[in-house]
Design an enzyme around this catalytic site. Sequence first.
Site, PDB file in Angstrom:
ATOM      1  N   ASP A   1     -13.069 -10.515 -23.355  1.00  0.00           N
ATOM      2  CA  ASP A   1     -13.867 -10.364 -22.141  1.00  0.00           C
ATOM      3  C   ASP A   1     -15.359 -10.412 -22.445  1.00  0.00           C
ATOM      4  O   ASP A   1     -16.100 -11.211 -21.861  1.00  0.00           O
ATOM      5  CB  ASP A   1     -13.533  -9.043 -21.438  1.00  0.00           C
ATOM      6  CG  ASP A   1     -12.051  -8.891 -21.156  1.00  0.00           C
ATOM      7  OD1 ASP A   1     -11.408  -9.917 -20.893  1.00  0.00           O
ATOM      8  OD2 ASP A   1     -11.544  -7.755 -21.216  1.00  0.00           O
ATOM      9  N   SER A   2     -15.809  -9.549 -23.343  1.00  0.00           N
ATOM     10  CA  SER A   2     -17.248  -9.469 -23.610  1.00  0.00           C
ATOM     11  C   SER A   2     -17.753 -10.700 -24.358  1.00  0.00           C
ATOM     12  O   SER A   2     -18.886 -11.133 -24.150  1.00  0.00           O
ATOM     13  CB  SER A   2     -17.587  -8.193 -24.396  1.00  0.00           C
ATOM     14  OG  SER A   2     -16.946  -8.182 -25.650  1.00  0.00           O
TER      15      SER A   2
ATOM     16  N   GLY B   1       0.827  -1.198   0.000  1.00  0.00           N
ATOM     17  CA  GLY B   1       0.000   0.000   0.000  1.00  0.00           C
ATOM     18  C   GLY B   1       0.864   1.251   0.000  1.00  0.00           C
ATOM     19  O   GLY B   1       2.074   1.185   0.225  1.00  0.00           O
TER      20      GLY B   1
ATOM     21  N   HIS C   1       8.007  -7.683  -3.774  1.00  0.00           N
ATOM     22  CA  HIS C   1       6.722  -8.101  -4.331  1.00  0.00           C
ATOM     23  C   HIS C   1       6.858  -9.422  -5.089  1.00  0.00           C
ATOM     24  O   HIS C   1       7.258  -9.444  -6.253  1.00  0.00           O
ATOM     25  CB  HIS C   1       6.183  -7.025  -5.272  1.00  0.00           C
ATOM     26  CG  HIS C   1       5.714  -5.794  -4.566  1.00  0.00           C
ATOM     27  ND1 HIS C   1       4.422  -5.643  -4.110  1.00  0.00           N
ATOM     28  CD2 HIS C   1       6.384  -4.665  -4.196  1.00  0.00           C
ATOM     29  CE1 HIS C   1       4.296  -4.467  -3.512  1.00  0.00           C
ATOM     30  NE2 HIS C   1       5.469  -3.851  -3.541  1.00  0.00           N
TER      31      HIS C   1
ATOM     32  N   LYS D   1      -7.313 -10.919 -16.873  1.00  0.00           N
ATOM     33  CA  LYS D   1      -7.402 -11.299 -18.275  1.00  0.00           C
ATOM     34  C   LYS D   1      -7.004 -12.757 -18.487  1.00  0.00           C
ATOM     35  O   LYS D   1      -7.668 -13.493 -19.227  1.00  0.00           O
ATOM     36  CB  LYS D   1      -6.510 -10.381 -19.102  1.00  0.00           C
ATOM     37  CG  LYS D   1      -6.543 -10.641 -20.601  1.00  0.00           C
ATOM     38  CD  LYS D   1      -7.830 -10.151 -21.234  1.00  0.00           C
ATOM     39  CE  LYS D   1      -7.900  -8.639 -21.202  1.00  0.00           C
ATOM     40  NZ  LYS D   1      -9.103  -8.137 -21.904  1.00  0.00           N
TER      41      LYS D   1
ATOM     42  N   CYS E   1       5.400  -6.078   1.427  1.00  0.00           N
ATOM     43  CA  CYS E   1       5.734  -4.650   1.401  1.00  0.00           C
ATOM     44  C   CYS E   1       5.096  -3.942   2.596  1.00  0.00           C
ATOM     45  O   CYS E   1       5.549  -4.106   3.722  1.00  0.00           O
ATOM     46  CB  CYS E   1       5.333  -4.033   0.064  1.00  0.00           C
ATOM     47  SG  CYS E   1       6.144  -2.450  -0.273  1.00  0.00           S
ATOM     48  N   TYR E   2       4.030  -3.155   2.405  1.00  0.00           N
ATOM     49  CA  TYR E   2       3.367  -2.510   3.542  1.00  0.00           C
ATOM     50  C   TYR E   2       2.889  -3.555   4.548  1.00  0.00           C
ATOM     51  O   TYR E   2       2.967  -3.350   5.763  1.00  0.00           O
ATOM     52  CB  TYR E   2       2.189  -1.673   3.044  1.00  0.00           C
ATOM     53  CG  TYR E   2       1.470  -0.901   4.138  1.00  0.00           C
ATOM     54  CD1 TYR E   2       1.952   0.327   4.566  1.00  0.00           C
ATOM     55  CD2 TYR E   2       0.315  -1.416   4.728  1.00  0.00           C
ATOM     56  CE1 TYR E   2       1.301   1.041   5.567  1.00  0.00           C
ATOM     57  CE2 TYR E   2      -0.349  -0.711   5.729  1.00  0.00           C
ATOM     58  CZ  TYR E   2       0.152   0.520   6.147  1.00  0.00           C
ATOM     59  OH  TYR E   2      -0.496   1.214   7.137  1.00  0.00           O
TER      60      TYR E   2
ATOM     61  N   GLU F   1       4.431 -11.115  -6.155  1.00  0.00           N
ATOM     62  CA  GLU F   1       3.277 -11.258  -7.044  1.00  0.00           C
ATOM     63  C   GLU F   1       3.507 -10.724  -8.447  1.00  0.00           C
ATOM     64  O   GLU F   1       2.743 -11.038  -9.368  1.00  0.00           O
ATOM     65  CB  GLU F   1       2.045 -10.575  -6.425  1.00  0.00           C
ATOM     66  CG  GLU F   1       2.081  -9.051  -6.363  1.00  0.00           C
ATOM     67  CD  GLU F   1       2.716  -8.495  -5.100  1.00  0.00           C
ATOM     68  OE1 GLU F   1       2.308  -7.418  -4.662  1.00  0.00           O
ATOM     69  OE2 GLU F   1       3.648  -9.130  -4.565  1.00  0.00           O
TER      70      GLU F   1
ATOM     71  N   SER G   1     -18.196  -6.340 -27.429  1.00  0.00           N
ATOM     72  CA  SER G   1     -17.332  -5.605 -28.347  1.00  0.00           C
ATOM     73  C   SER G   1     -16.605  -6.533 -29.320  1.00  0.00           C
ATOM     74  O   SER G   1     -16.021  -6.071 -30.285  1.00  0.00           O
ATOM     75  CB  SER G   1     -16.286  -4.810 -27.551  1.00  0.00           C
ATOM     76  OG  SER G   1     -15.427  -5.705 -26.865  1.00  0.00           O
TER      77      SER G   1
END
Length: 523
Positions: free
Chosen positions: A236-237, A62, A177, A379, A89-90, A179, A232
Amino acid sequence: MKLKKSDKENNSVLVLDYGSQVAKLLADGARGSGVYSEVVPFSITAEEIRRRNPVGLIISGGPNSVYEKNAPTLNKEIFNLGIPILGVCYGHQLIAHLLGGRVSRGDKGEYGYRELATQKTKDTPLSGLNKKIQVWMSHRDQVVKLPKGFEAIAKSASCPAAAIIDRKRKIVGLQFHPEVEHTDNGQKMIKYFLREICGASGSWKMSSFKKEAIKQIREQVGGEGYVLGAVSGGVDSTTLAVLLNQAIGRRFIAVFVNNGLLRQDEEKQVVATLKKSGVNLKVIDAADLFLKNLAGVTDPEGKRKIIGRLFIEIFEREAKKLGKQNNVKIKFLAQGTLYPDVIESGGGAASRIKSHHNVGGLPEKMGFKLIEPFRNIFKAEVRALARDLGLPQIIWGRHPFPGPALAIRIKGEVTRQKLEILRAADAIFMEELVKADRYYNIGQAFAVLTSDRSVGVVGDDRAYHYVLALRAVDTSVFMTASVSNLPHDFLCRVSERITNEVKGVGRVVYDYTSKPPGTIEWE
């Protein structure tokens, strides 16, 4: 309060979000390890955690400093639940701060790639790794005094406690990090924490998400409700449309709006793909309406809000029409909103980077209830779901395309002439990527028409045409990205074709900016 784990196969982890732009990557890393994950507010109570019964907790990074007044904190009772905890991290600093250690501002910050020296790593997330590892850091504060029961297992040149562990209580802190893709073996570290320290079974799969999503859609819509879906043609759509079709059949109506901002031949591809999938589809030509409203608008946030408003107005109008035809009232709108859209738009505790037309660009009042099954996934997970639904590679492997479309790939005002220029140049870039067998190995690639012009020579005459930028990045999660190392001869070939075949482009440049500090899209 002690956590009672009655279910030995419990396979979920909670990520406490403290406002990191990449907090969801921790959840994505957990799912990649076969462990179901959810991102929850940092203010979650110990009682709620006990009720959910996770095998572990992950405290995100953060933007705050733990010693600041009103800095976000953690209920210390959570440390008494008996659940393994990983702080990043934070989160790493917060653990030390709350358990009796000390955190202060360092003389030097550490940003980007850093080398760690590991020590005493047996039975820790760093187990089995080299003594020197490369990680990604983004901090200035650091732990300068360890809490009782903790030991350091890694250090950097300026951070003596870059990784710490309390073996008895199973609490781990990582200043870096794990991730992000830039940390070597970061996914392996997350997997070790979840599988070896937390004891997660690792049995979760994306197919589990499909089953649960269909169940939730049916519960939300009911047995008679109808849903409009914005499509679209992107992954995704399109995936969302097929999922909704499986969930409620013909009661889902996919609405494809040609807003005049699409790529070359996009409408034809969209219609063919969705009709082949059996989706109930309605096509609306609204190009003139969008271009009229965008005339003179140069601010990208302004473009997003205009596009978001017009989409909603069109959907509300179509909902009334289609509702009369089907003798029902359509109350639901489905969108393929992803977690990066939410985070960059300032969702949760994160700072707003830019609004997405389907999040920050939506009107405050609208006549729909939103259905967003993908709001908490990435995604790569949507692509996995698309494959599970049987969609072809041309769909699940397609590069992302923003909802505001080419409007935010044109710097400055959007005009028909600029759209024609950008469509043609982008099509050449994609064609050459496919020819070179590189398209499916790149996270995202596209062209940007800048507002700058440059002097050139065409047929011995002076020309003053647009500067066009090419952008290609390697990423699977889209919260971070590195520049694709495209060969020099390839870029020269693309540049030559564009400047020769596309009237109005006089110069082509390649964008070498990673994310961060840039975003993937320019606006």
